[in-house]
Scaffold this motif. Structure first.
Motif, PDB file in Angstrom:
ATOM      1  N   THR A   1       0.868  -1.170   0.000  1.00  0.00           N
ATOM      2  CA  THR A   1       0.000   0.000   0.000  1.00  0.00           C
ATOM      3  C   THR A   1       0.910   1.226   0.000  1.00  0.00           C
ATOM      4  N   PRO A   2       0.422   2.367  -0.463  1.00  0.00           N
ATOM      5  CA  PRO A   2       1.277   3.554  -0.496  1.00  0.00           C
ATOM      6  C   PRO A   2       1.936   3.879   0.842  1.00  0.00           C
ATOM      7  N   ASN A   3       1.198   3.777   1.936  1.00  0.00           N
ATOM      8  CA  ASN A   3       1.749   4.143   3.240  1.00  0.00           C
ATOM      9  C   ASN A   3       2.903   3.251   3.678  1.00  0.00           C
ATOM     10  N   ASP A   4       2.975   2.026   3.128  1.00  0.00           N
ATOM     11  CA  ASP A   4       4.084   1.128   3.472  1.00  0.00           C
ATOM     12  C   ASP A   4       5.425   1.714   3.046  1.00  0.00           C
ATOM     13  N   LEU A   5       5.415   2.513   1.995  1.00  0.00           N
ATOM     14  CA  LEU A   5       6.664   3.068   1.469  1.00  0.00           C
ATOM     15  C   LEU A   5       7.409   3.909   2.495  1.00  0.00           C
ATOM     16  N   ALA A   6       6.654   4.595   3.341  1.00  0.00           N
ATOM     17  CA  ALA A   6       7.268   5.510   4.312  1.00  0.00           C
ATOM     18  C   ALA A   6       8.149   4.785   5.323  1.00  0.00           C
ATOM     19  N   GLU A   7       7.962   3.467   5.492  1.00  0.00           N
ATOM     20  CA  GLU A   7       8.725   2.701   6.476  1.00  0.00           C
ATOM     21  C   GLU A   7      10.122   2.328   5.981  1.00  0.00           C
TER      22      GLU A   7
END
Length: 203
Positions: A64-70
């Protein structure tokens, strides 16, 4: 703490998936680096994929897009469509507006790898046009340049890839990454991970 590298890809027929697996191996060979393989969501209905002769997807997790921030660093891989990234991958990046608004990916290193159908099919234009996505997110593009050495100058065998990143030629779909192309993918994973590790340790 370990440096987290995400290898995020889309693959319809398995060519990019092969490169992704080798890139993961290369990144994993760097001490202190953790690597996770992800695939972006498919946008085509299953019945359409069947008619197109696409094999089943790999067991890599759907991102998901938010996973990228990790992640501390991200390698993006995709096949070309008329010299640019496939629509499935573009659709995923189009959904990263929330990350763009907060510049959550700014300063993170990013790399690119790709597959084309022919020698004139986009081994340079595909990554070149993809760099715009990285720029708007404020990411740091990490090309492989000519760090792969003599393999970059291979003239006797068909070889994908360019200074922008590892690549392969799919032809009519029956050709899969050669040994040299896989070696280049491994090199990219290892090289990128070493850069991402240095950036993390200096922050």
């Amino acid at each position: 703490m370990a440096t987290k590298i995400y290898v995020v890809y889309y693959s319809m027929y398995g060519h990019v998936a092969k490169l992704a697996e080798e890139i993961k191996k290369g990144s994993s060979s760097v001490e202190g680096v953790e690597v996770k393989l992800w695939q972006v969501p498919e946008t085509l209905p299953e019945e359409v994929l069947v008619k197109m002769g696409a094999p089943p997807k790999s067991d890599a997790l759907i991102i998901t897009p938010n996973d990228l921030a990790e992640a501390d660093g991200i390698l993006f891989g995709f096949p070309t469509r008329f010299g640019m990234m496939a629509a499935q991958f573009k659709a995923f990046l189009d959904a990263t507006g929330g990350l763009w608004r907060t510049q959550a990916l700014a300063g993170k290193p990013a790399g690119l790898f790709f597959s084309t159908g022919s020698q004139g099919g986009g081994q340079e234009t595909t990554p070149l046009t993809a760099i715009t996505q990285l720029a708007h997110h404020g990411m740091i593009f990490v090309p492989i340049g000519y760090t792969f050495g003599a393999g970059m100058f291979e003239m006797e065998k068909v070889k994908g890839g360019s200074p922008y990143g590892a690549g392969t030629y799919a032809g009519d779909g029956s050709r899969f990454p050669s040994e040299l192309e896989l070696e280049q993918a491994f090199h990219q994973g290892k090289y990128f991970a070493s850069i991402a590790k240095k950036l993390k340790s200096s922050s």
